[in-house]
Design an enzyme around this catalytic site. Structure first.
Site, short mmCIF file in Angstrom:
data_model
loop_
_atom_site.label_atom_id
_atom_site.label_comp_id
_atom_site.label_asym_id
_atom_site.label_seq_id
_atom_site.Cartn_x
_atom_site.Cartn_y
_atom_site.Cartn_z
CB SER A 8 -7.42 4.92 6.46
OG SER A 8 -6.26 4.11 6.61
CG HIS A 33 -10.43 1.94 5.72
ND1 HIS A 33 -11.24 1.25 4.83
CD2 HIS A 33 -9.17 1.79 5.24
CE1 HIS A 33 -10.51 0.73 3.86
NE2 HIS A 33 -9.23 1.04 4.08
CG ASP A 35 -5.73 0.53 5.26
OD1 ASP A 35 -6.45 0.07 4.36
OD2 ASP A 35 -5.68 1.75 5.53
CG MET A 37 -1.28 -3.32 4.71
SD MET A 37 -0.17 -2.02 4.16
CE MET A 37 -1.33 -0.64 4.04
CG HIS A 66 -8.57 -2.38 2.47
ND1 HIS A 66 -7.92 -1.26 1.99
CD2 HIS A 66 -8.48 -3.31 1.47
CE1 HIS A 66 -7.48 -1.49 0.78
NE2 HIS A 66 -7.79 -2.73 0.44
CG MET A 68 -4.65 -4.17 1.15
SD MET A 68 -3.98 -2.53 1.51
CE MET A 68 -4.74 -2.25 3.10
CG MET A 137 -7.63 -0.61 -4.13
SD MET A 137 -7.78 -0.02 -2.42
CE MET A 137 -6.25 0.87 -2.18
CG ASP A 175 -8.47 2.97 0.65
OD1 ASP A 175 -7.86 3.96 1.10
OD2 ASP A 175 -8.31 1.81 1.09
C1 DX5 Z 1 -3.61 2.05 1.12
C2 DX5 Z 1 -4.70 1.94 2.13
C3 DX5 Z 1 -5.43 3.19 2.40
C4 DX5 Z 1 -4.59 4.30 2.98
C5 DX5 Z 1 -5.07 5.56 2.34
O1 DX5 Z 1 -3.16 0.79 0.80
O2 DX5 Z 1 -5.65 1.00 1.69
O3 DX5 Z 1 -6.56 2.96 3.24
O4 DX5 Z 1 -4.68 4.43 4.37
O5 DX5 Z 1 -4.23 6.57 2.75
P1 DX5 Z 1 -4.31 8.04 2.15
O6 DX5 Z 1 -5.66 8.57 2.42
O7 DX5 Z 1 -3.23 8.72 2.89
O8 DX5 Z 1 -4.03 7.94 0.67
ZN ZN Z 2 -7.54 0.83 2.81
#
Ligand code: DX5
Ligand code: ZN
Length: 219
Positions: A8, A33, A35, A37, A66, A68, A137, A175
């Protein structure tokens, strides 16, 4: 099937994104990956289509987006154009999840569906033929570097049993808080795609060593 590892880039050093992605490739990553947001579904704002496009120009690894974000259905086409291969949406943000998953597939992409730690997975029963990936999650979404939530294990087992029951070939992704100490337990529960940010990008010996450490635990 070999277990997939998806670094990620939330935890990457973005000053050197190209080099960091290159190191993921050299370390044997299976996907990148990303993220996304929006500051609404989760507190912070991170990446959008422009970053996906940049990643597409850097690598031919699959780009796992992903989302969010609220109202993800409004953004799907632009993520597809930017070069996404897989789009994962949150159950909590999709009142018309059946249609949203259909739309992702109709754009020629793989469709992922994810559930927050406290959200039951029962709704999957009616979606088995529309999902390529189910993301359980293992932290509350929004931040990297959080501690793994132990109840994830039974949830993965339950999801695995449910997918089997409905005859869905979807893969289970996990994740949040995935590191040397947790990766084996989620594998044993049935997860076959590990997302990891901190344990890969902040590994003291570097990105490749971070991926290698997780792989070793999966042997
Ligand atoms: C959290 C993200 C993850 C995040 C995981 O909302 O969806 O993908 O990057 O990070 P680690 O591996 O540091 O928990
Ligand atoms: Zn993620």
């Amino acid at each position: 099937m070999e277990t997939l590892i998806s670094p990620s880039i939330l935890s990457a050093d973005l000053r050197y994104l190209e080099g960091q992605i290159r190191a993921c490739e050299e370390g044997g990553a299976d996907a990148i990956h990303i993220d996304v947001m929006d500051g609404r579904f989760v507190p912070l704002i991170t990446f959008g289509q422009a970053i996906v496009k940049a990643c597409r120009q850097i690598t031919s690894l699959p780009l796992d987006c992903h989302l969010m974000i609220v109202e993800p259905e409004k953004q799907l086409e632009e993520f597809a154009k930017a070069g996404a291969d897989l789009i994962t949406v949150h159950w909590e943000t999709c009142p018309h999840i059946h249609r949203t998953l259909q739309t992702i597939r109709s754009l020629g992409l793989q469709a992922g569906l994810t559930f927050n730690p406290a959200t039951p997975v029962d709704g999957l029963e009616y979606l088995g033929d529309l999902v390529d990936l189910v993301l359980i999650m293992s932290v509350n979404p929004g931040f990297g570097g959080q501690a793994f939530i132990p109840s994830t294990i039974t949830k993965i087992e339950k999801t695995s049993a449910l997918l089997k029951k409905i005859g869905s070939p979807a893969i289970i992704q996990v994740d949040g808080g995935i590191e040397a100490a947790t990766v084996r337990s989620v594998y044993d529960a049935g997860a076959r795609n590990m997302v990891a940010g901190t344990s890969i990008f902040k590994h003291p010996e570097g990105i490749q060593a971070g991926i290698h450490t997780l792989r070793e635990k999966l042997k």
